[in-house]
Design a protein around this motif. Structure first.
Motif, PDB file in Angstrom:
ATOM      1  N   LYS A   1       0.813  -1.225   0.000  1.00  0.00           N
ATOM      2  CA  LYS A   1       0.000   0.000   0.000  1.00  0.00           C
ATOM      3  C   LYS A   1       0.844   1.272   0.000  1.00  0.00           C
ATOM      4  CE  LYS A   1      -4.181  -1.860   0.414  1.00  0.00           C
ATOM      5  NZ  LYS A   1      -5.343  -1.534  -0.297  1.00  0.00           N
ATOM      6  N   GLU A   2       1.372   1.679   1.113  1.00  0.00           N
ATOM      7  CA  GLU A   2       2.113   2.942   1.206  1.00  0.00           C
ATOM      8  C   GLU A   2       3.486   2.687   1.827  1.00  0.00           C
ATOM      9  OE1 GLU A   2      -0.275   5.789   3.354  1.00  0.00           O
ATOM     10  OE2 GLU A   2      -2.069   5.105   2.338  1.00  0.00           O
TER      11      GLU A   2
ATOM     12  N   LYS B   1       3.888  -6.914   9.170  1.00  0.00           N
ATOM     13  CA  LYS B   1       3.607  -6.942   7.724  1.00  0.00           C
ATOM     14  C   LYS B   1       4.906  -7.194   6.958  1.00  0.00           C
ATOM     15  CE  LYS B   1       3.181  -3.021   5.290  1.00  0.00           C
ATOM     16  NZ  LYS B   1       2.591  -1.804   4.690  1.00  0.00           N
ATOM     17  N   TYR B   2       5.972  -6.495   7.327  1.00  0.00           N
ATOM     18  CA  TYR B   2       7.263  -6.661   6.664  1.00  0.00           C
ATOM     19  C   TYR B   2       7.850  -8.048   6.928  1.00  0.00           C
ATOM     20  CZ  TYR B   2       8.067  -2.126   4.545  1.00  0.00           C
ATOM     21  OH  TYR B   2       8.005  -1.029   3.720  1.00  0.00           O
ATOM     22  N   ALA B   3       7.714  -8.554   8.145  1.00  0.00           N
ATOM     23  CA  ALA B   3       8.222  -9.896   8.465  1.00  0.00           C
ATOM     24  C   ALA B   3       7.520 -10.946   7.611  1.00  0.00           C
ATOM     25  CB  ALA B   3       8.028 -10.201   9.946  1.00  0.00           C
ATOM     26  N   PHE B   4       6.234 -10.768   7.424  1.00  0.00           N
ATOM     27  CA  PHE B   4       5.456 -11.704   6.615  1.00  0.00           C
ATOM     28  C   PHE B   4       5.900 -11.646   5.151  1.00  0.00           C
ATOM     29  CE2 PHE B   4       1.617 -13.198   4.419  1.00  0.00           C
ATOM     30  CZ  PHE B   4       1.395 -14.377   5.094  1.00  0.00           C
ATOM     31  N   ALA B   5       6.023 -10.437   4.599  1.00  0.00           N
ATOM     32  CA  ALA B   5       6.446 -10.275   3.202  1.00  0.00           C
ATOM     33  C   ALA B   5       7.865 -10.801   2.992  1.00  0.00           C
ATOM     34  CB  ALA B   5       6.354  -8.805   2.794  1.00  0.00           C
ATOM     35  N   ARG B   6       8.739 -10.586   3.977  1.00  0.00           N
ATOM     36  CA  ARG B   6      10.116 -11.074   3.913  1.00  0.00           C
ATOM     37  C   ARG B   6      10.141 -12.612   3.847  1.00  0.00           C
ATOM     38  NH1 ARG B   6      11.890  -7.515   7.337  1.00  0.00           N
ATOM     39  NH2 ARG B   6      11.412  -8.700   9.179  1.00  0.00           N
TER      40      ARG B   6
ATOM     41  N   LYS C   1       5.619 -10.436  -7.651  1.00  0.00           N
ATOM     42  CA  LYS C   1       5.658  -8.976  -7.535  1.00  0.00           C
ATOM     43  C   LYS C   1       5.426  -8.585  -6.078  1.00  0.00           C
ATOM     44  CE  LYS C   1       3.838  -8.408 -12.126  1.00  0.00           C
ATOM     45  NZ  LYS C   1       2.560  -8.442 -12.799  1.00  0.00           N
ATOM     46  N   ILE C   2       6.382  -7.867  -5.518  1.00  0.00           N
ATOM     47  CA  ILE C   2       6.247  -7.294  -4.188  1.00  0.00           C
ATOM     48  C   ILE C   2       6.393  -5.798  -4.383  1.00  0.00           C
ATOM     49  CG2 ILE C   2       7.167  -7.188  -1.845  1.00  0.00           C
ATOM     50  CD1 ILE C   2       8.194 -10.034  -2.229  1.00  0.00           C
ATOM     51  N   VAL C   3       5.290  -5.074  -4.239  1.00  0.00           N
ATOM     52  CA  VAL C   3       5.286  -3.640  -4.537  1.00  0.00           C
ATOM     53  C   VAL C   3       4.896  -2.832  -3.301  1.00  0.00           C
ATOM     54  CG1 VAL C   3       4.785  -3.999  -6.995  1.00  0.00           C
ATOM     55  CG2 VAL C   3       2.899  -3.682  -5.405  1.00  0.00           C
ATOM     56  N   ASN C   4       5.314  -1.592  -3.316  1.00  0.00           N
ATOM     57  CA  ASN C   4       4.998  -0.633  -2.248  1.00  0.00           C
ATOM     58  C   ASN C   4       5.500  -1.067  -0.876  1.00  0.00           C
ATOM     59  OD1 ASN C   4       3.725   1.289  -3.936  1.00  0.00           O
ATOM     60  ND2 ASN C   4       1.905   0.003  -3.987  1.00  0.00           N
ATOM     61  N   PHE C   5       6.701  -1.637  -0.880  1.00  0.00           N
ATOM     62  CA  PHE C   5       7.433  -1.938   0.341  1.00  0.00           C
ATOM     63  C   PHE C   5       8.782  -1.247   0.226  1.00  0.00           C
ATOM     64  CE2 PHE C   5       4.519  -5.517   0.530  1.00  0.00           C
ATOM     65  CZ  PHE C   5       4.345  -5.735   1.892  1.00  0.00           C
ATOM     66  N   ASP C   6       9.410  -0.951   1.330  1.00  0.00           N
ATOM     67  CA  ASP C   6      10.780  -0.461   1.324  1.00  0.00           C
ATOM     68  C   ASP C   6      11.667  -1.697   1.213  1.00  0.00           C
ATOM     69  OD1 ASP C   6      13.327   0.439   1.873  1.00  0.00           O
ATOM     70  OD2 ASP C   6      12.680   1.844   3.418  1.00  0.00           O
ATOM     71  N   PHE C   7      12.312  -1.894   0.047  1.00  0.00           N
ATOM     72  CA  PHE C   7      13.035  -3.125  -0.220  1.00  0.00           C
ATOM     73  C   PHE C   7      14.291  -3.298   0.614  1.00  0.00           C
ATOM     74  CE2 PHE C   7      10.110  -3.001  -3.682  1.00  0.00           C
ATOM     75  CZ  PHE C   7       9.710  -4.328  -3.741  1.00  0.00           C
ATOM     76  N   THR C   8      14.708  -2.254   1.314  1.00  0.00           N
ATOM     77  CA  THR C   8      15.818  -2.396   2.255  1.00  0.00           C
ATOM     78  C   THR C   8      15.462  -3.429   3.314  1.00  0.00           C
ATOM     79  OG1 THR C   8      16.323  -0.066   1.946  1.00  0.00           O
ATOM     80  CG2 THR C   8      17.302  -1.142   3.866  1.00  0.00           C
ATOM     81  N   TYR C   9      14.179  -3.519   3.642  1.00  0.00           N
ATOM     82  CA  TYR C   9      13.727  -4.414   4.707  1.00  0.00           C
ATOM     83  C   TYR C   9      13.099  -5.700   4.180  1.00  0.00           C
ATOM     84  CZ  TYR C   9      14.471  -0.138   7.235  1.00  0.00           C
ATOM     85  OH  TYR C   9      15.045   0.989   7.757  1.00  0.00           O
ATOM     86  N   ILE C  10      13.048  -5.873   2.858  1.00  0.00           N
ATOM     87  CA  ILE C  10      12.459  -7.074   2.268  1.00  0.00           C
ATOM     88  C   ILE C  10      13.534  -8.031   1.766  1.00  0.00           C
ATOM     89  CG2 ILE C  10      11.084  -7.958   0.325  1.00  0.00           C
ATOM     90  CD1 ILE C  10       9.334  -6.745   2.445  1.00  0.00           C
ATOM     91  N   ASN C  11      14.507  -7.506   1.049  1.00  0.00           N
ATOM     92  CA  ASN C  11      15.521  -8.359   0.426  1.00  0.00           C
ATOM     93  C   ASN C  11      16.382  -9.049   1.455  1.00  0.00           C
ATOM     94  OD1 ASN C  11      14.694  -7.782  -2.166  1.00  0.00           O
ATOM     95  ND2 ASN C  11      16.003  -5.980  -2.305  1.00  0.00           N
ATOM     96  N   ASP C  12      16.779 -10.270   1.133  1.00  0.00           N
ATOM     97  CA  ASP C  12      17.579 -11.084   2.045  1.00  0.00           C
ATOM     98  C   ASP C  12      18.980 -10.525   2.234  1.00  0.00           C
ATOM     99  OD1 ASP C  12      17.430 -13.179   3.781  1.00  0.00           O
ATOM    100  OD2 ASP C  12      18.242 -14.630   2.370  1.00  0.00           O
TER     101      ASP C  12
END
Length: 172
Positions: A80-81, A107-112, A127-138
């Protein structure tokens, strides 16, 4: 507390189904019942996402899967935002499901976890959109629980050095 809930969910529900629970988050739903969005891996190495209802019968904690999907059917996760502390996200299967996580961090832990399991078992273009990818990528320091500990250790080390320096008398 969440590790106790995870252990209980895994023991009472997922192990009996021949699955291993990887991650869960509490999601807001209408009514008084508590719901968890769970990600598990089957013995056949299929990744499942389940909506689990939590309820009590007397003093017993019980769990029931009310809906489930396969990660292979997930087309997109929309955070979302990305620039706000927002617990809302959408998951796009054949239908779009909107969720409110207990917190933005969950939410970020789940997406990660979804991202990590996709890379490990499917390698599909998720597709993983509208997340800060600093906290998503391994690759990010924050993505592993050990990374969090390393950062915390560095902060504590720095703070203890400052404390020691402030207690030492100045020469002269």
């Amino acid at each position: 507390m969440s590790s106790l809930v995870k252990e209980d969910l895994n023991k009472k529900l997922f192990k009996s189904l021949g699955q291993s629970l990887c991650e869960f988050i509490e999601v807001e739903c209408s009514g008084q019942d508590r719901f968890y969005l769970c990600v598990s891996v089957t013995k056949a190495e299929e990744v499942q996402i389940s909506m689990v209802k939590h309820f009590r019968t007397g003093l017993d904690e019980n769990y029931e899967i009310s809906e489930k999907w396969f990660l292979d059917d997930l087309e997109m996760i929309d955070g979302k935002e990305p620039d706000s502390d927002n617990p809302w996200f959408d998951m796009h299967f054949k239908k779009v499901y909107s969720w409110e996580a207990y917190s933005c961090a969950s939410k970020y832990a789940f997406a990660r976890t979804i991202n990590k399991l996709n890379e490990r078992y499917l390698q599909k273009d998720l597709k993983i959109v509208n997340f800060d990818f600093t906290y998503i990528n391994d690759e990010a320091l924050w993505s592993s629980s050990n990374g969090d500990c390393v950062v915390l250790m560095k902060i504590c080390f720095y703070a203890s050095n400052l404390l020691c320096l402030s207690l030492c008398p100045l020469p002269g």
